[in-house]
Design a protein around this motif. Structure first.
Motif, mmCIF file in Angstrom:
data_model
loop_
_atom_site.group_PDB
_atom_site.id
_atom_site.type_symbol
_atom_site.label_atom_id
_atom_site.label_comp_id
_atom_site.label_asym_id
_atom_site.label_seq_id
_atom_site.Cartn_x
_atom_site.Cartn_y
_atom_site.Cartn_z
ATOM 1 N N SER A 1 -13.190 -4.978 18.739
ATOM 2 C CA SER A 1 -12.310 -3.808 18.760
ATOM 3 C C SER A 1 -11.094 -4.070 17.881
ATOM 4 N N GLU A 2 -10.462 -2.987 17.476
ATOM 5 C CA GLU A 2 -9.295 -3.072 16.603
ATOM 6 C C GLU A 2 -8.330 -1.948 16.964
ATOM 7 N N LYS A 3 -7.035 -2.217 16.846
ATOM 8 C CA LYS A 3 -6.039 -1.195 17.124
ATOM 9 C C LYS A 3 -6.078 -0.111 16.052
ATOM 10 N N LEU B 1 -7.522 1.897 20.871
ATOM 11 C CA LEU B 1 -8.480 0.903 20.412
ATOM 12 C C LEU B 1 -9.735 1.560 19.846
ATOM 13 N N GLU C 1 -13.537 0.668 19.072
ATOM 14 C CA GLU C 1 -14.543 -0.315 19.450
ATOM 15 C C GLU C 1 -15.770 -0.145 18.564
ATOM 16 N N CYS D 1 -11.415 -5.103 11.373
ATOM 17 C CA CYS D 1 -12.349 -5.499 12.433
ATOM 18 C C CYS D 1 -13.545 -6.242 11.838
#
Length: 341
Positions: free
Chosen positions: A117-119, A124, A126, A202
């Motif tokens: 996951s990445e902001k 978030l 996913e 990501c």
């Protein structure tokens, strides 16, 4: 019925009957469709895992018949490697226990699936990443994303620009700080650029973490793929314990007295291929200099018999030793392991 597709790690992989197994996968897909509407507690979903492994693996790898769940702990060492390799840091909940899925067609390894996951601007994001065993991007799916630009990123126009790329090639698509995409290298509409940057960050972290934490698993999966290719009659693959290389003495190419292979600074891993009767067809031997990454290993196949035949890797650099030296110690290794037809 579900035990074949349950999370497992087995040192021996047997070839199932294809027709029966494909029917089983189809039934599991039907069952998965029936139960997707059943609510589950929020805490029952492991962080960074596939929400519906059977269905999502089938979408990423339509020819898949099976998978293994390789659960490892992503700790401080992996965090430091990300920080050393990349210009941005992982967030706190990227540590802990995570799952890498090794996807199979019978006993043939097809590729990997890793969820990270990445902001993003809308919370978030996913993502489920499909990677090959050299950690190149095969495909991806957005499991969770509230960004209105989601459809743009999921479209083929964006997807085709990153397919097949390695870590260093993905890094070139981002600015040095990783905050934005390089617009002269990646064609993305302006409104979708922040999400594109998050997806690429990501991808980079997925590649670095996978290589760092699952290094040994990747090594054996490459070897199993080579075994299936070089020994077509293989019905079962077995990962052998690392041999005692101090017992393996081979004449030095310089003419010096024979010395233990273990003293040459070479790490060895071995996969044995067996037919339906349990007879050994041959070995795949992975050799690399100590301190090198698993992706740098050379894979050599050794057939069975009193006079084993050595098959070098395609385009081998022979960086470890000269070809004749390599051949001699592989034959000796085969005999040490008791390989006979």
């Amino acid at each position: 019925m579900t035990s074949r597709l349950r999370a497992l790690v087995s040192p021996r992989t047997a070839r199932p009957k294809r027709s029966r197994h494909r029917r089983r996968l189809g039934l599991l897909l039907v069952v998965a469709g029936l139960v997707t509407s059943i609510p589950t507690p929020a805490h029952s979903q492991a962080y960074c895992a596939l929400r519906d492994p059977v269905r999502e693996i089938h979408e990423l790898y339509p020819e898949a018949t099976d998978y293994r769940s390789l659960v490892r702990t992503v700790g401080d060492a992996a965090r430091r490697q990300v920080e050393t390799t990349l210009s941005f840091q992982p967030h706190f909940n990227e540590l802990g226990r995570h799952t890498l899925y090794a996807v199979l067609d019978d006993i043939q390894p097809l590729g990997l699936v890793h969820v990270r996951s990445e902001k993003g601007r809308w919370g978030l994001v996913e993502m489920a990443w499909a990677l090959d065993f050299d950690l190149r991007i095969v495909d991806f799916r957005l499991q969770r994303c509230r960004d209105p630009a989601r459809r743009t990123i999921e479209a083929d126009a964006f997807r085709q620009q990153i397919m097949g790329k390695r870590l260093d090639e993905i890094a070139q698509l981002l600015t040095p700080d990783g905050d934005a995409i390089e617009t002269d290298r990646l064609d993305v509409p302006e409104r979708a650029r922040p999400l594109a940057a998050a997806v690429l960050r990501c991808a980079l972290k997925t590649s670095v973490v996978t290589g760092a934490v699952w290094e040994d698993d990747l090594r054996f999966l490459r070897m199993e793929g080579r075994a299936v290719r070089d020994f077509p009659g293989a019905h079962e693959l077995e990962r052998l314990p690392a041999p005692d290389l101090d017992e393996l003495r081979v004449a030095s190419p310089t003419g010096a007295a024979p010395e233990p292979l273990g003293s040459t600074g070479v790490t060895t891993a071995v996969v044995r291929a067996l037919d339906e009767t349990g007879r050994t067809l041959g070995l795949v031997v992975g050799l690399r200099n100590d301190g090198e990454e698993a992706t740098h290993q050379e894979l050599w196949s050794v057939t069975t018999g009193d006079a084993p035949v050595v098959v070098p890797p395609a385009g081998a650099s022979h960086a470890l030793e000269s070809p004749s030296w390599q051949h001699g110690r592989l034959v000796a290794l085969a005999r040490l392991l008791g390989v006979r037809s």
